[in-house]
Design an enzyme around this catalytic site. Structure first.
Site, PDB file in Angstrom:
ATOM      1  N   GLU A 156      45.469  45.214  32.365  1.00 58.58           N
ATOM      2  CA  GLU A 156      46.120  45.279  33.767  1.00 58.58           C
ATOM      3  C   GLU A 156      46.942  46.751  34.015  1.00 58.58           C
ATOM      4  OE1 GLU A 156      48.243  41.585  34.009  1.00 58.58           O
ATOM      5  OE2 GLU A 156      46.368  40.508  34.284  1.00 58.58           O
ATOM      6  N   PRO A 195      54.638  48.665  32.332  1.00 55.56           N
ATOM      7  CA  PRO A 195      54.941  47.361  31.818  1.00 55.56           C
ATOM      8  C   PRO A 195      53.991  46.414  32.065  1.00 55.56           C
ATOM      9  CG  PRO A 195      56.765  48.433  32.639  1.00 55.56           C
ATOM     10  CD  PRO A 195      55.619  49.462  33.141  1.00 55.56           C
ATOM     11  N   ASN A 196      54.014  45.401  31.181  1.00 62.31           N
ATOM     12  CA  ASN A 196      53.024  44.110  31.374  1.00 62.31           C
ATOM     13  C   ASN A 196      53.527  43.050  30.417  1.00 62.31           C
ATOM     14  OD1 ASN A 196      50.520  42.458  30.815  1.00 62.31           O
ATOM     15  ND2 ASN A 196      49.972  43.399  32.565  1.00 62.31           N
ATOM     16  N   HIS A 235      44.203  24.512  38.082  1.00 66.02           N
ATOM     17  CA  HIS A 235      44.853  25.610  37.310  1.00 66.02           C
ATOM     18  C   HIS A 235      45.375  25.172  35.930  1.00 66.02           C
ATOM     19  CE1 HIS A 235      48.220  28.568  36.926  1.00 66.02           C
ATOM     20  NE2 HIS A 235      47.249  29.471  36.726  1.00 66.02           N
ATOM     21  N   HIS A 236      44.824  26.039  35.043  1.00 68.43           N
ATOM     22  CA  HIS A 236      45.330  25.712  33.669  1.00 68.43           C
ATOM     23  C   HIS A 236      46.194  27.062  33.296  1.00 68.43           C
ATOM     24  CE1 HIS A 236      42.190  22.479  32.865  1.00 68.43           C
ATOM     25  NE2 HIS A 236      43.173  21.955  33.580  1.00 68.43           N
ATOM     26  N   HIS A 276      41.947  34.330  33.888  1.00 67.44           N
ATOM     27  CA  HIS A 276      42.625  35.404  34.028  1.00 67.44           C
ATOM     28  C   HIS A 276      43.318  35.649  32.752  1.00 67.44           C
ATOM     29  CE1 HIS A 276      43.072  35.602  38.522  1.00 67.44           C
ATOM     30  NE2 HIS A 276      42.127  35.054  38.189  1.00 67.44           N
ATOM     31  N   GLU A 317      39.462  37.773  35.668  1.00 64.15           N
ATOM     32  CA  GLU A 317      40.436  38.619  36.225  1.00 64.15           C
ATOM     33  C   GLU A 317      40.114  39.877  35.553  1.00 64.15           C
ATOM     34  OE1 GLU A 317      45.154  39.191  37.362  1.00 64.15           O
ATOM     35  OE2 GLU A 317      44.376  38.428  35.476  1.00 64.15           O
ATOM     36  N   GLU A 327      47.541  40.747  42.548  1.00 64.09           N
ATOM     37  CA  GLU A 327      48.793  40.558  42.482  1.00 64.09           C
ATOM     38  C   GLU A 327      49.679  41.711  42.215  1.00 64.09           C
ATOM     39  OE1 GLU A 327      48.455  37.835  39.202  1.00 64.09           O
ATOM     40  OE2 GLU A 327      48.098  39.270  37.845  1.00 64.09           O
TER      41      GLU A 327
END
Length: 710
Positions: A172, A193-194, A414-415, A484, A503, A509
């Site tokens: 990302e 940053p992540n 969603h998990h 994701h 993703e 996002e």
């Protein structure tokens, strides 16, 4: 540097065709040569139309706890040539038929001192090369540990590259455009940053890597069929311009654990004189095995909305209460907690999204934050973090399911695992069964944060195997997976087409986390999407978002993403009320197809512009999308792909001349014109802008009064 390359080239020149193994593609456009040095080191090179793509490069492995590595001392003990030609039908894709045509060379090598055998299998396609290592069942080699794979890709010069930092835990990042020699000096600023990140080198970059040589050759390096093996990065020797594979390690620093018979993923090199040649290649899929799902009729493309963007932008929260600092599942009594008033996944709110989806013909609704545990889900190194079964008190799981079914809408589960993968595997069967019980056909899984078990990385062999296990387990329950933060795709969606999206890159996002570069979406199709579709979550119409961030895109650019960012799973990510403000633009999102019969790459330059035309499967309609980089531009679209002798209506959604991603992003205009196969459109794109076109057949009455585009 030049002397080293020259010696390699002279070595191959003297060998000629007598000792070197030569493999050419079916159309004779690509040539690969393989040989051993005097020391028994494997070498290969690649040419495209007699133009060097990869200079002589070494192959092999460093092994752990072994005095003799698999690097030299080899003899060629067997070779086999073969050819293969098939046309196969993908379950979903950018086209309805894919041709898989290659010539193959199998080279069996035997190491003189050890007797160990290693096979290198090359497949030459007209636009590129795939090769992998194979280790046959043998007495002299059973279990072994890979310390490092030493595959080289020697470049012909200081190419321009679009790259992201090599990292064991995230993809990302925004892309950086630079020469290869400049990567080292730019690495510190490229690492942003992540939630979880482990960069490993000043010159390490990730695949899929796109480059352009000084003489205009586009080159892509990646891998295919990543199964039971760590993900590959590329370590650059910036003096010699040689990339060497760099595998993701495990918690104790080992790279791969193999036992014979075994094989690695395919290493891929795609090249072309046009950038569109890279996008048109299906090498990555073709190097994967055919589908293992006997009846894939339950796998269906979906267009969805969801309770997500309001959380990402800070308007609402995933958590139900602010009363507790720590949650113990099964012991925390939520009935005694005070609701925080910001929880997004409430029955009332979700029903609004279901109503919106039903009204506008969307297939599904995604809900995040429906299950207990979000109060302390992140950053606590917590193993038993979610059970994927228990809803919050304000989310009526059964009632929502019935309401959605009544409205003809499907729910998407969603998990979020919080990267506690052992916990996810602990609950997976029950979680998937719950989905079946309540009619959820697809799951969005997430792996935010540092990995548990502690010390593991997102892209190690252990985690690659986990992601694969989740896909195959989901297939048992006829569930589609949208993963994701998982490892970037490598065409495994051919073998397991229930992997409907990933993703695995910097998605929409980040537009709410301070923004992405305005040209980001002109690069992703050449990099991330080489391995498979991306759940980019486009469709944001209000660029000044709730938390004060700004989306670096025009509204017309957002529409174009439904064509240029291929995925059989597409979200309309914005709030329903923002679509109600722009109903004429929203119409394109409602109309655009999800599955394609044919795709054409009309204009392409990574980082600068991209125009794609796609023919919808079943309807015969065409859609065109253009995304633009940082500079205003007028592009040209020739409609010669349309059927001759017919006139169509083209509905054009474009930037106004004063549009700009930063200062005037919602300046768009919609017009209709008549077009045929002789028509040519010159269309303006703003900085960070673009355009989207729907082309459909029309009767004489509808065509009356429309201007004919010449």
């Amino acid at each position: 540097m030049k002397s080293i390359r020259l010696s390699f080239l002279l070595f191959f020149l003297f060998l000629g065709n007598i000792q070197a193994q030569v493999l050419t593609s079916p159309g004779q456009t690509l040539q690969m040569k393989f040989a051993l040095t005097e020391a028994g080191e494997p070498l290969y090179l690649v040419n495209l139309n007699n133009q060097p793509v990869v200079l002589p490069s070494k192959l092999g492995f460093d092994l752990k706890n072994d005095d003799i590595d698999l690097l030299d001392g080899f003899q060629i003990t067997k070779t086999e040539n073969s050819t293969f030609d098939e046309t196969w039908t993908p379950v979903w894709g950018e086209e309805s038929q894919i041709r898989n045509h290659y010539n193959e060379l199998m080279v069996e090598l035997t190491q003189t001192k050890t007797g160990r055998k290693m096979v290198i299998r090359f497949r030459a396609f007209d636009e590129g090369l795939g090769f992998r290592y194979e280790f046959p069942l043998q007495e002299d080699m059973g279990y072994f540990v890979v310390k490092e794979e030493k595959t080289q890709f020697a470049m012909t010069g200081d190419h321009v590259a679009f790259w992201i930092p090599g990292d064991y835990d995230t993809q990302e990042y925004d892309f950086t455009e630079s020469k290869l020699s400049e990567i080292r000096g730019l690495m510190k600023t490229a690492i942003t940053p992540n939630a979880s990140q482990t960069p490993f080198s000043d010159t390490g970059v990730q695949t899929s890597l796109i480059m352009k040589s000084a003489d205009g050759l586009y080159i892509n390096l990646h891998e295919a069929a990543l199964i039971d093996y760590p993900a590959m990065h590329l370590e650059l020797d910036d003096e010699q311009m040689i990339f060497t594979s760099h595998l993701t390690p495990d918690a104790i620093g080992d790279k791969g654990y193999l036992y014979t018979p075994a094989q690695t993923p395919w290493r891929t090199i795609i090249a072309g004189k046009k950038a569109g040649n890279i996008l048109a290649s299906r090498i990555t899929y073709n190097l994967n095995e055919p589908s293992k799902i006997e009846d894939p009729s339950w796998i269906k493309p979906m267009k969805y909305v969801g309770v997500w963007w309001e959380m990402i932008t800070g308007k609402s929260s995933w958590s139900y209460t602010n009363d507790y600092k720590a949650i113990k599942l099964g012991e925390t009594d939520y009935s005694k907690a005070s609701p925080n008033g910001t929880h997004g996944a409430t029955t009332e709110n979700v029903k609004k999204y279901i109503d919106f989806a039903a009204k506008h013909g969307f297939d599904g609704v995604l809900v995040e934050g429906w299950n207990v545990g979000w109060e302390d889900w992140f950053g606590n190194s917590k193993d038993y973090v979610f059970d994927f079964l228990t809803p919050y008190p304000d989310f009526d799981l059964k009632g929502i399911s019935a309401y959605a079914k009544e409205k003809g809408v499907q729910m998407i589960m969603h998990h979020e695992t919080s990267s506690s993968v052992r916990n996810y595997e602990r609950h997976m069967d029950e979680a998937y069964q719950l989905m079946k019980d309540y009619g959820y056909p697809a799951v969005k899984s997430g792996y935010v944060g540092d990995m548990l078990p502690r010390g593991e990385y997102h892209y190690s062999q252990w985690l690659v195997n986990h992601y694969q296990y989740a896909i195959e387990k989901a297939a048992e329950y006829q569930i589609m997976v949208n993963a994701h933060e998982a490892v970037r795709p490598t065409g495994v969606g051919r073998t397991w087409p229930n992997l409907i999206a990933n993703e695995s890159a910097r998605g929409t996002e980040y537009q709410a986390f301070g923004g992405s570069k305005a040209n980001h979406v002109t690069i992703l199709p050449f990099t991330r999407q080489i391995g498979g579709p991306m759940d980019y979550t486009p469709g944001v119409f209000e660029m000044d978002v709730f938390n004060g961030s700004h989306v670096n895109s025009t509204l017309a650019n957002q529409l174009a993403l439904y064509v240029t960012m291929y995925s059989p799973l597409q979200m309309a990510a914005d709030f329903p009320e923002n679509y109600d403000r722009f109903p004429d633009a929203f119409q394109f999102i409602k109309d655009v197809a999800l599955d394609w019969e044919k795709s054409l790459y009309l204009e392409a330059e990574p980082g600068y512009f991209l125009t794609i035309a796609r023919k919808a499967k079943g309807t015969g309609e065409w859609f065109v999308g253009n995304v633009n980089g940082m500079d205003r531009r007028t592009g040209e679209v020739k409609f010669d792909f349309l059927e001759s002798g017919k006139t169509y209506i083209a509905e054009i959604y474009g930037d106004k001349t004063d549009a700009h991603f930063k200062t005037n992003p919602q300046a768009y205009e919609i017009r209709k014109v008549a077009v045929d196969s002789n028509s040519v459109l010159k269309q303006f794109s703003a900085p960070g802008g673009g355009y989207a076109i729907r082309i459909r057949a029309a009767g004489k009455e509808e065509l009356k009064g429309l201007k004919k585009l010449k």
